[in-house]
Design a protein around this motif. Structure first.
Motif, short mmCIF file in Angstrom:
data_model
loop_
_atom_site.label_atom_id
_atom_site.label_comp_id
_atom_site.label_asym_id
_atom_site.label_seq_id
_atom_site.Cartn_x
_atom_site.Cartn_y
_atom_site.Cartn_z
N LEU A 76 0.83 -1.20 0.00
CA LEU A 76 0.00 0.00 0.00
C LEU A 76 0.87 1.26 0.00
O LEU A 76 0.63 2.19 -0.78
CB LEU A 76 -0.94 -0.01 1.20
CG LEU A 76 -1.92 1.15 1.30
CD1 LEU A 76 -2.88 1.12 0.12
CD2 LEU A 76 -2.69 1.07 2.61
N ALA A 77 1.88 1.27 0.85
CA ALA A 77 2.80 2.40 0.88
C ALA A 77 3.53 2.53 -0.46
O ALA A 77 3.72 3.64 -0.97
CB ALA A 77 3.80 2.24 2.02
N GLY A 78 3.93 1.38 -1.02
CA GLY A 78 4.59 1.41 -2.33
C GLY A 78 3.71 1.96 -3.42
O GLY A 78 4.16 2.71 -4.29
N PHE A 79 2.42 1.62 -3.38
CA PHE A 79 1.49 2.13 -4.38
C PHE A 79 1.38 3.65 -4.30
O PHE A 79 1.49 4.35 -5.31
CB PHE A 79 0.11 1.49 -4.22
CG PHE A 79 -0.91 2.07 -5.16
CD1 PHE A 79 -0.89 1.74 -6.50
CD2 PHE A 79 -1.87 2.94 -4.71
CE1 PHE A 79 -1.81 2.28 -7.39
CE2 PHE A 79 -2.80 3.49 -5.57
CZ PHE A 79 -2.78 3.15 -6.92
N PHE A 80 1.16 4.15 -3.09
CA PHE A 80 1.02 5.60 -2.94
C PHE A 80 2.30 6.34 -3.30
O PHE A 80 2.27 7.33 -4.05
CB PHE A 80 0.57 5.97 -1.53
CG PHE A 80 -0.88 5.69 -1.28
CD1 PHE A 80 -1.87 6.23 -2.08
CD2 PHE A 80 -1.26 4.87 -0.24
CE1 PHE A 80 -3.21 5.97 -1.86
CE2 PHE A 80 -2.60 4.60 -0.01
CZ PHE A 80 -3.58 5.15 -0.83
N LEU A 81 3.42 5.88 -2.78
CA LEU A 81 4.69 6.56 -3.08
C LEU A 81 5.05 6.47 -4.55
O LEU A 81 5.52 7.44 -5.15
CB LEU A 81 5.81 5.98 -2.22
CG LEU A 81 5.73 6.29 -0.73
CD1 LEU A 81 6.81 5.53 0.02
CD2 LEU A 81 5.85 7.78 -0.49
N GLY A 82 4.83 5.28 -5.15
CA GLY A 82 5.13 5.11 -6.57
C GLY A 82 4.24 5.95 -7.45
O GLY A 82 4.71 6.58 -8.42
N THR A 83 2.95 6.01 -7.12
CA THR A 83 2.02 6.81 -7.92
C THR A 83 2.40 8.29 -7.87
O THR A 83 2.49 8.96 -8.91
CB THR A 83 0.58 6.62 -7.41
OG1 THR A 83 0.23 5.24 -7.51
CG2 THR A 83 -0.41 7.44 -8.22
#
Length: 132
Positions: A76-83
């Motif tokens: 979830l953190a990866g999704f937000f940071l990556g986006t």
């Protein structure tokens, strides 16, 4: 989390257990506990069990919370940071979404590999003969 199982065989300090579903888990099945499974568990030194014995296996809440945070929190953190990162770099919402999804998939693989490499739950499982 505690479950009851039957010892099927013992070989080299490890016990093969047949573990059935708990009553509370039989309707949910979200973690795969709703069906009969076999698992291999290390037998603690000094513990004598034989095939046919009924044993209880348990794991504390700490390791379960760590696993949930790795499996759900990291992606979830990866999704937000990556986006956000890819959107800032490219200025394209579609590219930002694709970058977030790519980092999410990558983080799932990283979390799974880490958990397999560390034998995540193996040190935390408690085994005792039921009724003792």
């Amino acid at each position: 989390m505690k479950r009851t199982g039957k010892v099927v065989e013992i070989a080299g300090g490890k016990a093969v257990l047949e573990v059935g579903p708990e009553e509370a888990c039989s309707k949910c099945c979200s973690c795969g506990s709703g069906k009969m499974t076999r698992m291999t568990v290390d037998v603690p030194g000094g513990m004598t069990i034989r095939p046919g014995d009924i044993v209880e296996i348990g794991i504390g809440t700490g390791p379960v919370l760590k696993a949930y945070s790795l499996v759900y929190g990291l992606p979830l953190a990866g999704f937000f940071l990556g986006t956000v990162s890819v959107y800032i770099i490219t200025g394209s919402p579609l590219a930002g979404f694709a970058g977030g999804m790519a980092i999410t998939v990558l983080s799932f693989f990283l979390a799974g590999g880490y958990m397999r490499k560390k034998g995540f739950f193996s040190e935390e499982i408690e085994l005792r003969v039921a009724g003792k």
